[in-house]
Enzyme design. Sequence first.
Site, PDB file in Angstrom:
ATOM      1  N   LYS A  13       0.836  -1.214   0.000  1.00 40.69           N
ATOM      2  CA  LYS A  13       0.000   0.000   0.000  1.00 40.69           C
ATOM      3  C   LYS A  13       0.868   1.259   0.000  1.00 40.69           C
ATOM      4  CE  LYS A  13      -2.132  -1.140   3.840  1.00 40.69           C
ATOM      5  NZ  LYS A  13      -1.395  -2.388   4.133  1.00 40.69           N
ATOM      6  N   ARG A  88      -9.570   0.779   9.112  1.00 40.80           N
ATOM      7  CA  ARG A  88      -9.010  -0.521   9.492  1.00 40.80           C
ATOM      8  C   ARG A  88     -10.056  -1.395  10.182  1.00 40.80           C
ATOM      9  NH1 ARG A  88      -3.480   0.281   8.861  1.00 40.80           N
ATOM     10  NH2 ARG A  88      -2.270  -1.291   9.946  1.00 40.80           N
ATOM     11  N   ARG A 127      11.631  -5.629   4.932  1.00 44.56           N
ATOM     12  CA  ARG A 127      11.450  -4.194   4.661  1.00 44.56           C
ATOM     13  C   ARG A 127      12.418  -3.352   5.500  1.00 44.56           C
ATOM     14  NH1 ARG A 127       5.708  -1.553   5.331  1.00 44.56           N
ATOM     15  NH2 ARG A 127       5.841  -2.629   7.329  1.00 44.56           N
ATOM     16  N   ARG A 160      11.495  -1.192  10.894  1.00 45.47           N
ATOM     17  CA  ARG A 160      10.406  -0.776  11.770  1.00 45.47           C
ATOM     18  C   ARG A 160      10.284  -1.749  12.930  1.00 45.47           C
ATOM     19  NH1 ARG A 160       5.133   0.547   8.078  1.00 45.47           N
ATOM     20  NH2 ARG A 160       4.149  -0.748   9.677  1.00 45.47           N
ATOM     21  N   ARG A 171       0.138  -8.989  13.400  1.00 46.20           N
ATOM     22  CA  ARG A 171      -0.489  -7.986  12.518  1.00 46.20           C
ATOM     23  C   ARG A 171      -1.344  -8.665  11.446  1.00 46.20           C
ATOM     24  NH1 ARG A 171       4.512  -4.908  10.485  1.00 46.20           N
ATOM     25  NH2 ARG A 171       3.044  -3.828   9.135  1.00 46.20           N
TER      26      ARG A 171
HETATM   27  P1  AP5 Z   1       4.838  -1.586   1.801  1.00 43.23           P
HETATM   28  O1  AP5 Z   1       4.469  -0.792   0.612  1.00 43.23           O
HETATM   29  O2  AP5 Z   1       5.591  -0.914   2.904  1.00 43.23           O
HETATM   30  O3  AP5 Z   1       3.534  -2.349   2.364  1.00 43.23           O
HETATM   31  P2  AP5 Z   1       2.248  -1.792   3.123  1.00 43.23           P
HETATM   32  O4  AP5 Z   1       1.065  -2.475   2.556  1.00 43.23           O
HETATM   33  O5  AP5 Z   1       2.255  -0.294   3.143  1.00 43.23           O
HETATM   34  O6  AP5 Z   1       2.571  -2.392   4.544  1.00 43.23           O
HETATM   35  P3  AP5 Z   1       2.525  -1.735   5.989  1.00 43.23           P
HETATM   36  O7  AP5 Z   1       3.205  -2.726   6.903  1.00 43.23           O
HETATM   37  O8  AP5 Z   1       3.075  -0.341   6.033  1.00 43.23           O
HETATM   38  O9  AP5 Z   1       1.054  -1.730   6.257  1.00 43.23           O
HETATM   39  P4  AP5 Z   1       0.387  -1.784   7.584  1.00 43.23           P
HETATM   40  O10 AP5 Z   1      -0.990  -1.599   7.120  1.00 43.23           O
HETATM   41  O11 AP5 Z   1       0.613  -2.924   8.471  1.00 43.23           O
HETATM   42  O12 AP5 Z   1       1.140  -0.617   8.409  1.00 43.23           O
HETATM   43  P5  AP5 Z   1       0.651   0.810   8.880  1.00 43.23           P
HETATM   44  O13 AP5 Z   1       1.824   1.688   8.829  1.00 43.23           O
HETATM   45  O14 AP5 Z   1      -0.608   1.212   8.212  1.00 43.23           O
HETATM   46  O15 AP5 Z   1       5.682  -2.868   1.296  1.00 43.23           O
HETATM   47  C1  AP5 Z   1       6.201  -3.802   2.224  1.00 43.23           C
HETATM   48  C2  AP5 Z   1       7.538  -4.351   1.675  1.00 43.23           C
HETATM   49  O16 AP5 Z   1       7.279  -5.086   0.475  1.00 43.23           O
HETATM   50  C3  AP5 Z   1       8.569  -3.270   1.307  1.00 43.23           C
HETATM   51  O17 AP5 Z   1       9.854  -3.693   1.682  1.00 43.23           O
HETATM   52  C4  AP5 Z   1       8.459  -3.143  -0.230  1.00 43.23           C
HETATM   53  O18 AP5 Z   1       9.701  -2.778  -0.800  1.00 43.23           O
HETATM   54  C5  AP5 Z   1       8.049  -4.557  -0.618  1.00 43.23           C
HETATM   55  N1  AP5 Z   1       7.177  -4.586  -1.801  1.00 43.23           N
HETATM   56  C6  AP5 Z   1       6.176  -3.722  -2.129  1.00 43.23           C
HETATM   57  N2  AP5 Z   1       5.598  -4.092  -3.283  1.00 43.23           N
HETATM   58  C7  AP5 Z   1       6.227  -5.217  -3.689  1.00 43.23           C
HETATM   59  C8  AP5 Z   1       6.077  -6.081  -4.817  1.00 43.23           C
HETATM   60  N3  AP5 Z   1       5.153  -5.859  -5.774  1.00 43.23           N
HETATM   61  N4  AP5 Z   1       6.884  -7.175  -4.901  1.00 43.23           N
HETATM   62  C9  AP5 Z   1       7.842  -7.408  -3.948  1.00 43.23           C
HETATM   63  N5  AP5 Z   1       8.040  -6.634  -2.870  1.00 43.23           N
HETATM   64  C10 AP5 Z   1       7.227  -5.551  -2.739  1.00 43.23           C
HETATM   65  O19 AP5 Z   1       0.252   0.504  10.402  1.00 43.23           O
HETATM   66  C11 AP5 Z   1       1.213   0.233  11.399  1.00 43.23           C
HETATM   67  C12 AP5 Z   1       0.532   0.176  12.743  1.00 43.23           C
HETATM   68  O20 AP5 Z   1      -0.062   1.462  13.054  1.00 43.23           O
HETATM   69  C13 AP5 Z   1      -0.649  -0.807  12.874  1.00 43.23           C
HETATM   70  O21 AP5 Z   1      -0.213  -2.112  13.194  1.00 43.23           O
HETATM   71  C14 AP5 Z   1      -1.471  -0.158  13.985  1.00 43.23           C
HETATM   72  O22 AP5 Z   1      -0.910  -0.403  15.246  1.00 43.23           O
HETATM   73  C15 AP5 Z   1      -1.323   1.327  13.687  1.00 43.23           C
HETATM   74  N6  AP5 Z   1      -2.383   1.829  12.780  1.00 43.23           N
HETATM   75  C16 AP5 Z   1      -2.182   2.407  11.562  1.00 43.23           C
HETATM   76  N7  AP5 Z   1      -3.354   2.773  11.009  1.00 43.23           N
HETATM   77  C17 AP5 Z   1      -4.311   2.399  11.911  1.00 43.23           C
HETATM   78  C18 AP5 Z   1      -5.733   2.476  11.890  1.00 43.23           C
HETATM   79  N8  AP5 Z   1      -6.413   3.005  10.849  1.00 43.23           N
HETATM   80  N9  AP5 Z   1      -6.399   1.989  12.965  1.00 43.23           N
HETATM   81  C19 AP5 Z   1      -5.746   1.472  14.025  1.00 43.23           C
HETATM   82  N10 AP5 Z   1      -4.415   1.350  14.099  1.00 43.23           N
HETATM   83  C20 AP5 Z   1      -3.690   1.822  13.040  1.00 43.23           C
END
Ligand code: AP5
Length: 223
Positions: A13, A88, A127, A160, A171
């Site tokens: 994402k 979420r 990552r 991270r 997660r």
């Molecule tokens: P990346 O693009 O970083 O993936 P992502 O989907 O953004 O993953 P996140 O881990 O950031 O999502 P998340 O939803 O868990 O975290 P968030 O920050 O929202 O790609 C991942 C890796 O894959 C990278 O190394 C990239 O290079 C690689 N990659 C990408 N595309 C690829 C491809 N096509 N092929 C191969 N490799 C590829 O949330 C973190 C925490 O914050 C949560 O756990 C929670 O505690 C809190 N939080 C955030 N939002 C909320 C909410 N709305 N409600 C409650 N808690 C929340």
Amino acid sequence: MRIILLGPPGAGKGTQAVRLVERWSIPHISTGDILRANVREGTTLGTEAKRFMDAGELVPDEVIIGMVGDRLGEPDTAAGFLFDGFPRTVPQAKALETLVNELDTPIDVVLRLVVDHADVAERLTGRRTCSDCGRIFHVLTDPPSAEGRCDDCDGEIVQRDDDREEVVLNRLEVHRTQTAPLEHFYFERGLLRDISAVGTVDEVTQRAVEVLAEYDRSGGDAA
Ligand code: AP5
């Protein structure tokens, strides 16, 4: 364009969001990024959120909904926005629906990045993220040119805290139980579109652009 990106942790994402917001000239609203900025700055919100994030649990809905409400009040959202990592939970989605109805800015499309949990675990544990500009790397598939330094800003590249294997597994479970029900919520509203998130980053972007272009009323770059 008003877009929501859905998909499990590690679906790509954040990687795709950066490319899509540039193309459509809209702000990228990542609740994860906002929370991590608060953690770095040591705000009350950050201190409260950190214990949930480090455990791979969701931050309470009322905290997130208030944060997003404030962000949607900023003037740059008039051109549209892309949500990454929000909503979420079903209560978050309902709160967003109320908010955008009040503002008369309905969501155009909810784009789901579809990928197996087995594949995303490897993406997440490999990552690395720039601690200054947030650029995302991967130790195997997209490493930085110089070990430990960001290609864009020379910032320090770190792992991270929530990308450790035991937290990643939680997660993914939290996604399955609390976030996956959103797919039904948006399917019922006729907003859900799926693309495969398997393949190269460029291939996934191409699929996303093709779908989003169908909803584009701006006549912008994507036309
Ligand atoms: P990346 O693009 O970083 O993936 P992502 O989907 O953004 O993953 P996140 O881990 O950031 O999502 P998340 O939803 O868990 O975290 P968030 O920050 O929202 O790609 C991942 C890796 O894959 C990278 O190394 C990239 O290079 C690689 N990659 C990408 N595309 C690829 C491809 N096509 N092929 C191969 N490799 C590829 O949330 C973190 C925490 O914050 C949560 O756990 C929670 O505690 C809190 N939080 C955030 N939002 C909320 C909410 N709305 N409600 C409650 N808690 C929340």
